[in-house]
Write a protein that holds these residues in place. Structure first.
Motif, PDB file in Angstrom:
ATOM      1  N   ASP A   1      14.079  -1.959   2.595  1.00 33.19           N
ATOM      2  CA  ASP A   1      14.154  -2.085   1.135  1.00 33.19           C
ATOM      3  C   ASP A   1      12.872  -2.674   0.552  1.00 33.19           C
ATOM      4  O   ASP A   1      12.534  -2.401  -0.612  1.00 33.19           O
ATOM      5  N   LEU A   2      12.164  -3.457   1.366  1.00 35.15           N
ATOM      6  CA  LEU A   2      10.946  -4.107   0.876  1.00 35.15           C
ATOM      7  C   LEU A   2       9.728  -3.193   0.941  1.00 35.15           C
ATOM      8  O   LEU A   2       8.769  -3.371   0.167  1.00 35.15           O
ATOM      9  N   LEU A   3       9.727  -2.195   1.805  1.00 35.91           N
ATOM     10  CA  LEU A   3       8.565  -1.335   1.984  1.00 35.91           C
ATOM     11  C   LEU A   3       8.127  -0.618   0.701  1.00 35.91           C
ATOM     12  O   LEU A   3       6.922  -0.545   0.424  1.00 35.91           O
ATOM     13  N   PRO A   4       9.039  -0.061  -0.102  1.00 36.75           N
ATOM     14  CA  PRO A   4       8.585   0.562  -1.360  1.00 36.75           C
ATOM     15  C   PRO A   4       7.877  -0.425  -2.279  1.00 36.75           C
ATOM     16  O   PRO A   4       6.923  -0.054  -2.973  1.00 36.75           O
ATOM     17  N   VAL A   5       8.320  -1.676  -2.302  1.00 37.87           N
ATOM     18  CA  VAL A   5       7.656  -2.700  -3.118  1.00 37.87           C
ATOM     19  C   VAL A   5       6.244  -2.927  -2.597  1.00 37.87           C
ATOM     20  O   VAL A   5       5.282  -3.046  -3.370  1.00 37.87           O
ATOM     21  N   ILE A   6       6.113  -2.972  -1.259  1.00 37.17           N
ATOM     22  CA  ILE A   6       4.792  -3.153  -0.655  1.00 37.17           C
ATOM     23  C   ILE A   6       3.893  -1.962  -0.968  1.00 37.17           C
ATOM     24  O   ILE A   6       2.693  -2.119  -1.241  1.00 37.17           O
ATOM     25  N   ASP A   7       4.467  -0.746  -0.958  1.00 31.10           N
ATOM     26  CA  ASP A   7       3.686   0.446  -1.310  1.00 31.10           C
ATOM     27  C   ASP A   7       3.157   0.334  -2.742  1.00 31.10           C
ATOM     28  O   ASP A   7       1.966   0.589  -2.997  1.00 31.10           O
ATOM     29  N   ASN A   8       4.016  -0.022  -3.668  1.00 26.71           N
ATOM     30  CA  ASN A   8       3.598  -0.137  -5.073  1.00 26.71           C
ATOM     31  C   ASN A   8       2.548  -1.232  -5.248  1.00 26.71           C
ATOM     32  O   ASN A   8       1.597  -1.083  -6.024  1.00 26.71           O
ATOM     33  N   PHE A   9       2.711  -2.327  -4.533  1.00 29.96           N
ATOM     34  CA  PHE A   9       1.740  -3.405  -4.630  1.00 29.96           C
ATOM     35  C   PHE A   9       0.380  -2.940  -4.094  1.00 29.96           C
ATOM     36  O   PHE A   9      -0.676  -3.275  -4.652  1.00 29.96           O
ATOM     37  N   GLY A  10       0.398  -2.170  -3.014  1.00 32.08           N
ATOM     38  CA  GLY A  10      -0.848  -1.649  -2.464  1.00 32.08           C
ATOM     39  C   GLY A  10      -1.548  -0.721  -3.431  1.00 32.08           C
ATOM     40  O   GLY A  10      -2.787  -0.755  -3.554  1.00 32.08           O
ATOM     41  N   MET A  11      -0.776   0.129  -4.137  1.00 29.36           N
ATOM     42  CA  MET A  11      -1.389   1.007  -5.139  1.00 29.36           C
ATOM     43  C   MET A  11      -1.985   0.188  -6.279  1.00 29.36           C
ATOM     44  O   MET A  11      -3.037   0.523  -6.832  1.00 29.36           O
ATOM     45  N   GLY A  12      -1.312  -0.916  -6.649  1.00 31.50           N
ATOM     46  CA  GLY A  12      -1.866  -1.804  -7.677  1.00 31.50           C
ATOM     47  C   GLY A  12      -3.168  -2.438  -7.218  1.00 31.50           C
ATOM     48  O   GLY A  12      -4.109  -2.593  -8.011  1.00 31.50           O
ATOM     49  N   MET A  13      -3.244  -2.775  -5.942  1.00 28.52           N
ATOM     50  CA  MET A  13      -4.480  -3.336  -5.395  1.00 28.52           C
ATOM     51  C   MET A  13      -5.619  -2.324  -5.485  1.00 28.52           C
ATOM     52  O   MET A  13      -6.756  -2.660  -5.861  1.00 28.52           O
TER      53      MET A  13
END
Length: 213
Positions: free
Chosen positions: A98-110
């Motif tokens: 469940d946390l991986l999509p949040v990490i993906d979005n955060f990486g795109m923000g980076m």
């Protein structure tokens, strides 16, 4: 008439069974009893041997059952220990998924904010990224090792599209659309990739003709 009666009487005497005494068989009563006792002993010995063989077979069968039971118990213990270890090791798998999509979005923000790499906001995001990476590492989670040019593996990759490519051969990965992750040795999310495919025959022939011209 008397002669005929005598003949009949003699015939009757011949047909009557003759009793055999120990003297007639040539053996004494002691010898006959001894033979009978020997036959009885042999019969008892044979029966005893048969019984011993039967008991040995029963013991062997019980031994085999005991060994199988011990093996089944040992396998059960190992399986229980393995299941317990897996429950501890992969207990947070659902949370990580469940946390991986949040990490993906955060990486795109980076990536989008790399232009402001010197800003305080970007530096703060870097700190958060390090914390996320540390958390994943503590849970035994790692990204699938993958780069463009690697061969497509359906066990670890999901092909989202196929494209013709002059740079990559058929079956090689052109680009990675989304990272894949493993938890220990278990794949918890495959990588989404674009795979190279062979050029159409018409286009290949046209390219060859252009090269010759």
């Amino acid at each position: 008439m008397q002669d005929d009666a005598k003949t009949e009487e003699q015939d009757v005497q011949v047909e009557q069974p003759v009793d055999q005494s120990p003297e007639d068989t040539g053996k004494s009563m002691d010898e006959i009893n001894a033979e009978i006792e020997q036959e009885l002993e042999e019969a008892m010995e044979e029966e005893e041997k048969s019984r011993e063989q039967q008991l040995e077979e029963e013991v062997a069968e019980l031994k085999n059952k005991l060994l199988r039971s011990v093996a089944d118990l040992e396998n059960y213990r190992k399986r229980s220990a393995r299941d317990k270890a897996d429950a501890i090791r992969y207990g947070n798998q659902r949370l990580i998924e469940d946390l991986l999509p949040v990490i993906d979005n955060f990486g795109m923000g980076m990536q989008a904010s790399e232009a402001d790499a010197g800003s305080m906001i970007y530096m703060g995001m870097q700190m958060v990224q390090k914390q996320l990476d540390g958390f994943l590492e503590s849970q035994g989670v790692s990204a699938v090792d993958l780069k463009p040019g690697d061969v497509f593996d359906p066990k670890e990759h999901d092909a989202m599209a196929q494209e013709e490519s002059e740079e990559f051969e058929e079956g090689q990965i052109i680009r990675i659309m989304r990272k894949g992750y493993k938890m220990g040795d278990r794949l918890i999310r495959p990588a989404n990739v674009v795979v190279a495919q062979a050029a159409a025959p018409e286009e290949s022939e046209a390219a060859a003709d252009d090269a010759e011209a």
